[in-house]
Design an enzyme around this catalytic site. Structure first.
Site, PDB file in Angstrom:
ATOM      1  N   ARG A 114       0.698  -1.383  -0.181  1.00 55.64           N
ATOM      2  CA  ARG A 114       0.215   0.337   0.276  1.00 55.64           C
ATOM      3  C   ARG A 114       1.206   1.263  -0.217  1.00 55.64           C
ATOM      4  NH1 ARG A 114      -2.637   3.085   4.830  1.00 55.64           N
ATOM      5  NH2 ARG A 114      -4.383   4.384   3.673  1.00 55.64           N
ATOM      6  N   ASP A 137      -3.112   4.319  -2.936  1.00 51.86           N
ATOM      7  CA  ASP A 137      -4.154   4.842  -1.918  1.00 51.86           C
ATOM      8  C   ASP A 137      -4.984   6.066  -3.147  1.00 51.86           C
ATOM      9  OD1 ASP A 137      -4.417   3.731   0.136  1.00 51.86           O
ATOM     10  OD2 ASP A 137      -4.229   6.292   1.347  1.00 51.86           O
ATOM     11  N   LEU A 178     -15.249   5.023   7.269  1.00 48.68           N
ATOM     12  CA  LEU A 178     -15.750   6.465   8.394  1.00 48.68           C
ATOM     13  C   LEU A 178     -14.250   6.040   9.482  1.00 48.68           C
ATOM     14  CD1 LEU A 178     -19.307   7.457   8.224  1.00 48.68           C
ATOM     15  CD2 LEU A 178     -17.548   8.385   7.458  1.00 48.68           C
ATOM     16  N   GLU A 223      -9.273  -3.993   2.563  1.00 49.77           N
ATOM     17  CA  GLU A 223      -7.846  -3.183   2.605  1.00 49.77           C
ATOM     18  C   GLU A 223      -6.431  -4.264   1.955  1.00 49.77           C
ATOM     19  OE1 GLU A 223      -7.399   0.733   2.468  1.00 49.77           O
ATOM     20  OE2 GLU A 223      -7.986   0.941   4.910  1.00 49.77           O
TER      21      GLU A 223
END
Length: 382
Positions: free
Chosen positions: A64, A121, A182, A359
């Protein structure tokens, strides 16, 4: 943390449950990414808790990476050119891209010859049109310095969007969604026919929603005022990123939404105000994105707060009846675990869905798919 993709006893997995030994870290035993990654390898090969017989079972490593600028809009096999792009984005993501690159270089040393894949991202948000990502400041600041909206949490938004399309039995290139990631960091995206058309975070992750310690949208002149008050740029950055948001309002020395909600329930008016600000900003973005999309199929809640706080979801949805959504209070109050659930009533014309994000799975999936397309990997059924 790099996600090692390996062929374990039960098929392809990633190292999502491997945790660096905190005591050894505090003792200064892990001074570099190389040191930390070596311990991950020890855990993988451990005779009792490990999952591998041989470290050569690692077939790929997915990373990532926070910022890929405008040059990277999809998963990429990491080579020197990709590492150059990551370095070029150090200025845009000074807290994230340098350690991301260190992790990549550590993997190259410890797993020579194993392909490394970068999942960025910012990549999923690169479908935004200029009207969404250009700031109304001198255009040369964009062309010369790359000052524009990039958006973040792209891997999570991408995962929950594809998973929600499947859940709704709608083709990904047909679905219209408002995704709400969130958590301590929070962002939203408007997704039209599988493509992001707008997102709440900006050039940096400090923009958009009220977050645990980040301020979100503010008048930019506040930055000038903070400098006039004697703060250095570094101090202003710390104020906006580390001392603001829920933490800055609630006054209880934490930005954790759970603690703030408990404090609010006990009568702390500032804590209650912090929650109201958080909810109000989410509602404003949902209204704006609904207009941008000219209507949506669903609002999707994910992330630590989105998945686990029925109270926050209820407070948000109760303000959205004009959009055609009504919360099913009984269903919303349940604990869902890893299950995707519709929490709006059957008569709602706009659905509300809780979709747990994953993810790590997205990183593994995109890494494998890319390597298969590039003929860098061959999977054999056993």
């Amino acid at each position: 943390t790099p996600h090692l993709i390996y062929t374990g006893k039960d098929g392809i997995k990633t190292n999502t449950d491997i945790v660096i030994d905190e005591e050894r870290m505090k003792a200064g035993e892990y001074l570099t990414h190389d040191d930390a990654l070596k311990q991950v390898c020890e855990k993988l090969l451990d005779s009792e808790d490990g999952v591998l017989d041989n470290i050569k079972d690692v077939i790929a490593i997915g990373h990532r990476v926070v910022h890929g600028g405008e040059k990277i809009s999809e998963p990429v096999i990491i080579d020197e050119e990709v590492k150059k792009v990551i370095r070029e984005c150090f200025e845009l993501a000074p807290l994230h891209n340098p350690p991301n690159l260190s992790g990549i270089e550590a993997c190259e040393k410890i797993f020579p010859g194993v392909p490394n894949v970068g999942i960025f991202d910012t990549a999923f948000h690169q479908t935004m049109p200029p009207k969404s990502y250009i700031y109304a400041i001198p255009y040369e600041l964009y062309t010369k310095h790359g000052i524009r909206k990039y958006g973040f949490h792209g891997t999570s938004h991408h995962y929950v969007a594809t998973a929600t399309a499947s859940f709704l039995k709608v083709a990904f290139d047909k679905v219209k969604l408002i995704t709400c990631h969130l958590g301590n960091g929070a962002s939203m995206a408007a997704i039209d026919k599988g493509k992001v058309i707008d997102t709440s975070m900006g050039m940096t992750p400090v923009d958009g929603l009220v977050m645990g310690t980040r301020c979100g949208d503010i008048d930019p002149a506040i930055v000038l005022k903070l400098i006039e008050l004697g703060n250095t740029p570094e101090e202003v950055d710390k104020i906006l990123n580390k001392k603001s948001g829920l933490l800055g309002i609630a006054g209880i020395n934490t930005g954790d939404c759970r603690d703030i909600m408990v404090s609010a329930a006990k009568g702390n008016e500032r804590a209650a105000l912090a929650i109201e600000l958080f909810v109000n900003r989410i509602v404003k973005y949902i209204g704006a994105y609904s207009a941008e999309l000219n209507g949506a199929d669903a609002i999707v809640f994910t992330g630590g707060i989105g998945e686990h706080s029925d109270e926050i979801r209820r407070m948000v949805l109760e303000k959205l009846s004009s959009l055609g959504v009504k919360v099913d209070s009984e269903v919303n109050a349940k604990s869902f675990g890893s299950e995707a659930v519709t929490i709006s009533t059957p008569e709602s014309t706009l659905k509300a869905i809780v979709m747990p994000t994953n993810e790590e799975l997205m990183i593994a999936k995109e890494s494998i798919e890319l390597l298969l397309r590039k003929n860098r990997l061959r999977l054999v059924a056993v």
